[in-house]
Design a protein around this motif. Sequence first.
Motif, PDB file in Angstrom:
ATOM      1  N   TYR A 169     -51.522  19.475  21.606  1.00 33.96           N
ATOM      2  CA  TYR A 169     -50.302  20.299  20.945  1.00 33.96           C
ATOM      3  C   TYR A 169     -50.541  20.372  19.501  1.00 33.96           C
ATOM      4  N   GLY A 170     -50.391  21.496  19.093  1.00 36.98           N
ATOM      5  CA  GLY A 170     -50.628  21.854  17.514  1.00 36.98           C
ATOM      6  C   GLY A 170     -52.281  22.018  17.167  1.00 36.98           C
ATOM      7  N   GLY A 171     -52.997  21.782  18.260  1.00 37.76           N
ATOM      8  CA  GLY A 171     -54.341  22.083  18.221  1.00 37.76           C
ATOM      9  C   GLY A 171     -54.972  23.670  18.702  1.00 37.76           C
ATOM     10  N   THR A 172     -55.825  23.986  18.932  1.00 36.67           N
ATOM     11  CA  THR A 172     -56.193  25.200  19.093  1.00 36.67           C
ATOM     12  C   THR A 172     -57.065  25.319  20.374  1.00 36.67           C
ATOM     13  N   ILE A 173     -56.846  26.541  21.105  1.00 42.82           N
ATOM     14  CA  ILE A 173     -57.639  27.198  22.089  1.00 42.82           C
ATOM     15  C   ILE A 173     -58.626  27.942  21.331  1.00 42.82           C
ATOM     16  N   GLN A 174     -60.066  28.162  21.250  1.00 45.33           N
ATOM     17  CA  GLN A 174     -61.072  28.816  20.851  1.00 45.33           C
ATOM     18  C   GLN A 174     -62.184  29.182  21.516  1.00 45.33           C
ATOM     19  N   PHE A 175     -62.523  30.504  21.512  1.00 40.41           N
ATOM     20  CA  PHE A 175     -63.749  30.936  22.367  1.00 40.41           C
ATOM     21  C   PHE A 175     -64.162  32.475  21.482  1.00 40.41           C
ATOM     22  N   THR A 176     -65.373  32.642  21.883  1.00 46.58           N
ATOM     23  CA  THR A 176     -66.086  33.983  21.258  1.00 46.58           C
ATOM     24  C   THR A 176     -65.912  34.883  22.433  1.00 46.58           C
ATOM     25  N   VAL A 177     -65.697  36.056  22.151  1.00 48.03           N
ATOM     26  CA  VAL A 177     -65.709  37.111  23.414  1.00 48.03           C
ATOM     27  C   VAL A 177     -66.302  38.610  22.834  1.00 48.03           C
ATOM     28  N   ARG A 178     -66.962  39.050  23.440  1.00 47.38           N
ATOM     29  CA  ARG A 178     -67.546  40.268  22.962  1.00 47.38           C
ATOM     30  C   ARG A 178     -67.675  41.287  24.403  1.00 47.38           C
ATOM     31  N   ALA A 179     -67.424  42.643  24.151  1.00 47.71           N
ATOM     32  CA  ALA A 179     -67.536  43.587  25.419  1.00 47.71           C
ATOM     33  C   ALA A 179     -69.122  44.013  25.109  1.00 47.71           C
ATOM     34  N   THR A 180     -69.464  44.077  26.402  1.00 49.80           N
ATOM     35  CA  THR A 180     -71.085  44.797  26.495  1.00 49.80           C
ATOM     36  C   THR A 180     -70.988  46.308  26.811  1.00 49.80           C
ATOM     37  N   TYR A 181     -69.734  46.674  27.560  1.00 51.90           N
ATOM     38  CA  TYR A 181     -69.517  48.116  27.543  1.00 51.90           C
ATOM     39  C   TYR A 181     -67.911  48.244  27.941  1.00 51.90           C
ATOM     40  N   GLY A 182     -67.600  49.511  27.775  1.00 48.97           N
ATOM     41  CA  GLY A 182     -65.938  49.811  28.032  1.00 48.97           C
ATOM     42  C   GLY A 182     -65.252  50.651  27.038  1.00 48.97           C
ATOM     43  N   ASP A 183     -64.345  51.201  27.380  1.00 54.99           N
ATOM     44  CA  ASP A 183     -63.380  52.228  26.595  1.00 54.99           C
ATOM     45  C   ASP A 183     -62.257  51.367  26.126  1.00 54.99           C
ATOM     46  N   PHE A 184     -62.262  50.731  24.957  1.00 54.68           N
ATOM     47  CA  PHE A 184     -60.942  50.127  24.432  1.00 54.68           C
ATOM     48  C   PHE A 184     -59.918  50.899  24.017  1.00 54.68           C
ATOM     49  N   ASP A 185     -59.888  52.177  24.084  1.00 56.38           N
ATOM     50  CA  ASP A 185     -58.830  53.029  23.624  1.00 56.38           C
ATOM     51  C   ASP A 185     -57.672  53.080  24.964  1.00 56.38           C
ATOM     52  N   PHE A 186     -58.124  52.677  26.152  1.00 51.90           N
ATOM     53  CA  PHE A 186     -57.154  52.738  27.271  1.00 51.90           C
ATOM     54  C   PHE A 186     -56.996  51.451  27.889  1.00 51.90           C
ATOM     55  N   LEU A 187     -56.133  50.555  27.094  1.00 50.39           N
ATOM     56  CA  LEU A 187     -55.930  49.159  27.773  1.00 50.39           C
ATOM     57  C   LEU A 187     -54.873  49.096  28.901  1.00 50.39           C
ATOM     58  N   ASN A 188     -55.081  47.891  29.488  1.00 47.87           N
ATOM     59  CA  ASN A 188     -54.287  47.680  30.564  1.00 47.87           C
ATOM     60  C   ASN A 188     -53.059  46.964  29.858  1.00 47.87           C
ATOM     61  N   SER A 189     -51.995  46.951  30.535  1.00 45.84           N
ATOM     62  CA  SER A 189     -50.568  46.430  29.921  1.00 45.84           C
ATOM     63  C   SER A 189     -49.699  45.935  31.056  1.00 45.84           C
ATOM     64  N   PRO A 190     -49.409  44.752  31.070  1.00 45.43           N
ATOM     65  CA  PRO A 190     -49.621  43.599  29.588  1.00 45.43           C
ATOM     66  C   PRO A 190     -50.827  42.873  29.740  1.00 45.43           C
ATOM     67  N   LEU A 191     -51.446  42.330  28.544  1.00 47.64           N
ATOM     68  CA  LEU A 191     -52.700  41.784  28.482  1.00 47.64           C
ATOM     69  C   LEU A 191     -52.354  40.373  28.352  1.00 47.64           C
ATOM     70  N   ASP A 192     -52.314  39.638  29.320  1.00 48.80           N
ATOM     71  CA  ASP A 192     -52.251  38.019  29.119  1.00 48.80           C
ATOM     72  C   ASP A 192     -53.420  37.476  29.029  1.00 48.80           C
ATOM     73  N   TRP A 193     -54.006  37.210  27.877  1.00 46.06           N
ATOM     74  CA  TRP A 193     -55.102  36.896  27.438  1.00 46.06           C
ATOM     75  C   TRP A 193     -55.259  35.410  27.972  1.00 46.06           C
ATOM     76  N   ILE A 194     -54.667  34.482  27.427  1.00 46.36           N
ATOM     77  CA  ILE A 194     -54.700  33.054  27.745  1.00 46.36           C
ATOM     78  C   ILE A 194     -53.369  32.651  28.552  1.00 46.36           C
ATOM     79  N   THR A 195     -53.613  31.949  29.494  1.00 47.30           N
ATOM     80  CA  THR A 195     -52.947  31.476  30.544  1.00 47.30           C
ATOM     81  C   THR A 195     -53.160  30.153  30.915  1.00 47.30           C
ATOM     82  N   LEU A 196     -51.981  29.039  30.572  1.00 54.12           N
ATOM     83  CA  LEU A 196     -52.026  27.732  31.164  1.00 54.12           C
ATOM     84  C   LEU A 196     -51.301  27.390  32.299  1.00 54.12           C
ATOM     85  N   ASP A 197     -51.602  26.924  33.051  1.00 54.16           N
ATOM     86  CA  ASP A 197     -50.584  26.321  34.428  1.00 54.16           C
ATOM     87  C   ASP A 197     -50.558  25.000  34.407  1.00 54.16           C
ATOM     88  N   CYS A 198     -49.546  24.469  34.867  1.00 54.78           N
ATOM     89  CA  CYS A 198     -49.302  22.975  35.286  1.00 54.78           C
ATOM     90  C   CYS A 198     -48.415  22.894  36.570  1.00 54.78           C
TER      91      CYS A 198
END
Length: 152
Positions: A7-36
Amino acid sequence: RALAASYGGTIQFTVRATYGDFDFLNSPLDWITLDCSSCNNGKGIRIVRYVDELLRWDGSEKTVSVVIAVGHGWKRDPLNAGLPISDASECEIAAVLQGVTRLRLLGDFVQAGEGVALDDVSVSAAANQPAYPVACQGGCLCTHHPVRRMAC
């Protein structure tokens, strides 16, 4: 206790697309999800960090670092499409970290298709400990009975 010290710390990662058209994004974009799954008296709690103006990605290589605390864009998913998504409270975030059962990082950003490379995933504790919110150390008030427990 799972990730309680983060708590108060971070989730960190490196991400890179190898291909794709990022002008047409899905919505909503739930990038990080934590479940309990044990939280909320076994009904579960899910907290989500959506892509927004502060957390964006255009497909280029990027190191993403998100603070895991109230006030940093975390939302509580009501686990019911008929109910509104709300800001996650300090104790909801703390409870999920206490009993986390799943961490998910979204890889499906665009409407057509893309290749996503993910690396260096880490969850770090806050530099100053203890960071677990004092108000939440007594647990949460259970909705089914007026008692306080860590996993209501």
